[in-house]
Write an enzyme that holds these catalytic residues in place. Structure first.
Site, PDB file in Angstrom:
ATOM      1  N   HIS A 285      22.625 -21.456   2.876  1.00  0.00           N
ATOM      2  CA  HIS A 285      21.717 -20.845   3.864  1.00  0.00           C
ATOM      3  C   HIS A 285      22.596 -20.209   4.946  1.00  0.00           C
ATOM      4  CE1 HIS A 285      18.091 -20.162   6.014  1.00  0.00           C
ATOM      5  NE2 HIS A 285      17.778 -21.384   6.413  1.00  0.00           N
ATOM      6  N   HIS A 326      19.877 -13.288  -2.814  1.00  0.00           N
ATOM      7  CA  HIS A 326      18.855 -13.745  -1.869  1.00  0.00           C
ATOM      8  C   HIS A 326      17.612 -14.126  -2.654  1.00  0.00           C
ATOM      9  CE1 HIS A 326      16.200 -13.830   1.610  1.00  0.00           C
ATOM     10  NE2 HIS A 326      17.299 -13.952   2.312  1.00  0.00           N
ATOM     11  N   ASP A 382      24.713 -12.316   5.541  1.00  0.00           N
ATOM     12  CA  ASP A 382      25.935 -13.034   5.870  1.00  0.00           C
ATOM     13  C   ASP A 382      27.200 -12.342   5.386  1.00  0.00           C
ATOM     14  OD1 ASP A 382      24.808 -15.209   7.216  1.00  0.00           O
ATOM     15  OD2 ASP A 382      24.191 -16.108   5.322  1.00  0.00           O
TER      16      ASP A 382
END
Ligand code: ACO
Length: 447
Positions: A285, A326, A382
């Site tokens: 995450h 994702h 990210d």
């Protein structure tokens, strides 16, 4: 919501009547046909319960580990279309908000549903600014951590400890009490995060300053020292503010689901935010931004990129390309696009990070490799954010803390929505028990 049950007839349910918003289900065990209403593109899992083989039967349940296809709530906060790569907060496209707003404006939007007017914004900024100090005893809690404590561990524990400083926060049914705790949490997260960083560096804490705006204040608490004044470059302050906007909410992800799950027990918001932050900490995450940096360092050079990609493919899921993939975005992550553009602007100020070239090469090769194309794996939020954080001088271990700061406004908006939802109940999933039936106890000497 009621359901209609009908006995099976010769005529197939599908071919029988006019179109309507319902799903006809035939239970082949009994031959009975059930009609389940379809509302907002969903059927109610509870409507399955009436499907039974007999009076003793508990009734049918849906089985959905990891919630791959289950909506756990209705929400009016964040809209995502994973196939089109769309992300909107309260209806506003993320790229428009990132271009035109401050993070605090967006935090207000998430919590209250509307962009603030001038007076509302001034009041909001005042309310947040005047809650940035933390209790001196809370500072002592932070002092107790070991010198090499992970900043996320410190953040999670300190936020949980805040619940003992503001016991009124337990009164979750009072909207004005909730609003006050939201001010405190949004205001104090940067202070706690900066203190955690200073603690890990063995440096004195720098107190917040009411003259500075949210992001500038955070950078100042991070990098000012008693020996030296500090004035962050405005381009870098703006870059951080945009990163905060991009990370502020993302509908029902793992951390937000934790926030709602804990909040559904009417736990105070400090404990609930600590739980949500703990979920965010995980490497699958929010912890992925830290892992991306470690991965780029491990790769070390552009020449090693193809070999690394090969290792990921051969690892068959054991080794992952961090910052790729994702659960929802299967086309592109719109946040990653904005961050990639911003990385170039930041590097104009800070100088180019050599890891960027490795990242660009990884992305180039992965996006044309069958393994990643077939699985619809694209860079996520990210992938490039860590490079910007590094350029801002933030140590790798603190990256996820920078995610938790803005996500706090999203968590609180979702928590507020949960508590105002007339359908709200304590979250309590069912299970499919596959263990042994009743067993005869054997005393220890005979085992
Ligand atoms: N690298 C290599 N292979 C991957 C990756 C990756 N990053 N992500 C998924 N896969 C593969 C899986 O091995 C699986 O392959 P298989 O079908 O041959 O078994 C397939 O793609 C589907 O993967 P799942 O794990 O089922 O996808 P899921 O939707 O459950 O996971 C997740 C999404 C957790 C984000 C995953 O893509 C991942 O682990 N990515 C790396 C970690 C990361 O960057 N996380 C940050 C996400 S953004 C955020 O949380 C803020």
């Amino acid at each position: 919501m009621g359901t209609v049950e009908a006995t099976k007839t010769e005529e197939s349910a599908a071919g029988s009547s006019a179109r309507r918003d319902a799903l006809s289900v035939t239970d082949q065990r009994t031959g009975r046909v059930y009609e389940l209403p379809i509302v907002n593109g969903t059927v109610r899992a509870m409507d399955l319960r009436q499907i039974k083989t007999g009076p003793e039967d508990f009734g049918l349940m849906s089985y959905d580990p990891a919630f791959l296809n289950t909506a756990a709530c209705t929400s009016r906060i964040t809209y995502i279309d994973g196939d089109q790569g769309i992300l909107r907060y309260r209806g506003y496209p993320i790229d428009v908000l990132a271009e035109k707003c401050t993070y605090l404006e967006v935090a207000y939007l998430l919590l209250y549903g509307e962009l603030p007017n001038k007076a509302q914004y001034a009041q909001w900024v005042h309310d947040i600014t005047y809650h940035t100090m933390i209790h001196e005893s809370l500072k002592k809690v932070m002092d107790a951590f070991n010198y090499d404590a992970h900043p996320m561990g410190m953040l999670i524990s300190t936020v949980a400890a805040m619940s003992t400083f503001y016991p009124e926060g337990h009164n979750v049914h009072d909207a004005s009490v909730r609003a006050k705790q939201a001010h405190r949490l949004i205001a104090k997260m940067p202070t706690v995060a900066a203190f955690a960083y200073k603690h890990s560096m063995g440096m004195p804490y720098v107190y917040p300053s009411n003259e500075l705006d949210y992001s500038e204040n955070f950078l100042t608490m991070l990098f000012k020292t008693p020996a030296e004044n500090y004035k962050p470059n405005p381009a870098l302050v703006r870059a951080l503010d945009v990163l905060f906007i991009l990370h502020a909410d993302h509908e029902q992800n793992c951390g937000t689901n934790a926030m709602r799950g804990i909040g559904s027990a009417h736990t105070d918001p400090y404990s609930a935010v600590a739980g949500a932050a703990a979920a965010l900490y995980g490497p699958l995450h929010g912890g992925a931004n830290e892992e991306v940096l470690r991965m780029l360092l491990e790769i070390g050079s552009i020449a090693r990129v193809p070999a690394f990609i090969e290792e990921v493919k051969q690892g068959k899921g054991e080794k992952r390309l961090m910052g790729f993939g994702h659960r929802v975005y299967k086309n592109f992550d719109p946040r990653a696009k904005i961050i990639k553009r911003m990385a170039t602007e930041v590097f104009e100020v800070t100088g180019r990070n050599p890891l960027l070239d490795i990242a660009l090469e990884l992305e180039r090769i992965a996006l044309q490799d069958d393994y990643f194309v077939k699985r619809k794996l694209y860079p996520n939020v990210d992938f490039y954010s860590g490079l910007i954080y590094e350029a801002l001088g933030i140590p790798t271990a603190a990256f996820t803390v920078l995610f938790a700061i803005p996500r706090t406004s999203g968590w609180l908006a979702q928590w507020e929505e949960l508590l105002e939802d007339p359908e709200e109940k304590i979250a309590r999933p069912r299970q499919v028990y596959l263990g042994p039936g009743e067993r005869v106890f054997v005393p220890m000497e005979r085992r």
